[in-house]
Design a protein around this motif. Structure first.
Motif, PDB file in Angstrom:
ATOM      1  N   ALA A 205      16.820  39.581   5.474  1.00  7.62           N
ATOM      2  CA  ALA A 205      16.692  38.189   5.906  1.00  7.62           C
ATOM      3  C   ALA A 205      16.025  37.345   4.827  1.00  7.62           C
ATOM      4  O   ALA A 205      16.444  36.212   4.548  1.00  7.62           O
ATOM      5  N   GLN A 208      18.136  36.050   1.966  1.00  5.89           N
ATOM      6  CA  GLN A 208      18.997  34.913   2.287  1.00  5.89           C
ATOM      7  C   GLN A 208      18.258  33.583   2.115  1.00  5.89           C
ATOM      8  O   GLN A 208      18.894  32.540   1.988  1.00  5.89           O
ATOM      9  N   ILE A 209      16.932  33.654   2.118  1.00  9.26           N
ATOM     10  CA  ILE A 209      16.117  32.435   2.103  1.00  9.26           C
ATOM     11  C   ILE A 209      15.431  32.221   0.768  1.00  9.26           C
ATOM     12  O   ILE A 209      15.471  31.131   0.205  1.00  9.26           O
ATOM     13  N   VAL A 223       8.432  37.675   8.195  1.00  9.69           N
ATOM     14  CA  VAL A 223       9.413  38.056   9.216  1.00  9.69           C
ATOM     15  C   VAL A 223       8.975  39.339   9.915  1.00  9.69           C
ATOM     16  O   VAL A 223       9.081  39.464  11.140  1.00  9.69           O
ATOM     17  N   ALA A 257      19.112  33.707   9.330  1.00  8.82           N
ATOM     18  CA  ALA A 257      18.945  33.479   7.903  1.00  8.82           C
ATOM     19  C   ALA A 257      20.298  33.417   7.199  1.00  8.82           C
ATOM     20  O   ALA A 257      20.503  32.601   6.287  1.00  8.82           O
ATOM     21  N   SER A 261      21.615  30.208   5.262  1.00  5.40           N
ATOM     22  CA  SER A 261      21.963  30.311   3.844  1.00  5.40           C
ATOM     23  C   SER A 261      23.368  29.769   3.575  1.00  5.40           C
ATOM     24  O   SER A 261      23.599  29.071   2.578  1.00  5.40           O
TER      25      SER A 261
END
Length: 315
Positions: A205, A208-209, A223, A257, A261
């Motif tokens: 996750a 993706q950020i 997270v 996420a 994204s």
């Protein structure tokens, strides 16, 4: 909920696991060994079974077994002719087989205790267990804080790290031990069969950020803590197993996420950004610059990216 002593212990244990598991998992993702936590978890199962069989501390025997198995696999991978995938397979099946045999030999009734270690039984965590987990968690996080850069260098490019004079085998063994310790810390919260998910999914996750390795680690830990603590609270309210609830929440974060994204990348392309690469590299972008065959690569999420015309090449 907070007035209940067993829930206080459960939430503190979830906090420790949420901090430690994603921090260690970052390096496993970097090395493309996402399932190694599963393998060590299976060896820890044999250790738990040994503790149950001998009526001693399952946490202690699990720690010994997990550390020994992790070191053995790293030595096989580094020096033996057995490939990494074969070594992991031996780890998987040997741990399961040993655990099953030992449990079958245990006196009647003791084998039932194994379920909590397989799937998590966070509400049965004692203050003694919590103290042990806290010490192990501090060791894991402290080691990463001190040697994180070296562990990243080895995980990203072993040949480069070796050429730089780093003790690659020692660092790999250290990382394997950290994974083993994290598995033992996490087994009462999410269970040995699900611990690898809490190491990997928060990192998936975060990738993706975040747009740098440091940011990825911090987001993954955020997270992990959020899903662990929220998962325990939700499992108490809904009457569901804590391990499965935590992992499902982590998967939900990952899916959000991914969607976020994709939306951000599409918006960036509409503004004229380079396709499929929402981050534009250049001096001061926050990523390490490396000279490569007459041009500059930028180290991004463990890979080298270089701008060529209207696209990015990955080296």
């Amino acid at each position: 909920m907070l007035a209940l002593e067993f829930m206080q212990r459960a939430l503190l244990a979830a906090l420790l696991v949420g901090l430690a598991a994603p921090a260690v998992g970052t390096f496993l993702v970097q090395r493309r060994l996402a399932l190694v936590g599963d393998g060590i978890g299976h060896v820890a199962l044999a250790g738990v079974a040994a503790g149950v069989f001998t009526a001693t501390s399952p946490i202690g025997t699990a720690l010994i077994a997990a550390v020994a198995g992790a070191v053995l696999v790293e030595l096989l991978r580094a020096r033996g002719r057995t490939g990494g995938d074969v070594a992991l397979a031996v780890l998987f099946y040997g741990g399961i087989a040993g655990g099953v045999v030992l449990i079958s030999l245990a006196p009647d009734g003791r084998g039932a205790n194994l379920t909590g270690y397989l799937f998590g039984a966070i509400t049965t965590t004692s203050w003694t267990d919590l103290a042990i987990f806290a010490v192990l968690g501090v060791v894991v996080l402290g080691t990463i804080a001190l040697l994180g850069q070296r562990l990243f260098a080895v995980s990203n490019d072993e040949e480069y790290a070796r050429a730089s004079g780093m003790h690659v085998l020692a660092l790999n063994i250290l990382l394997a031990v950290l994974v083993a310790v994290t598995v033992v810390v996490s087994m009462r919260v999410v269970g040995l069969l699900l611990i690898s998910a809490l190491m990997i999914i928060p990192n998936a996750a975060a990738q993706q950020i975040a747009r740098s390795f440091r940011a990825t680690v911090l987001v993954a830990i955020a997270v992990g803590v959020t899903t662990s603590v929220a998962g325990v609270a939700l499992s108490y309210a809904a009457g569901t197993p804590s391990g499965g609830t935590i992992v499902l929440l982590a998967i939900a974060f990952f899916l959000l996420a991914v969607v976020g994204s994709q939306v951000r990348a599409a918006a960036h392309r509409r503004r004229g950004g380079l396709p499929d690469h929402p981050h534009e590299h250049g001096p001061g972008c926050g990523h390490e610059a490396l000279t490569h065959e007459g041009h500059v690569d930028y180290l991004h999420d463990g890979e080298r990216h270089a701008a060529h015309g209207g696209h990015y090449d990955q080296h």
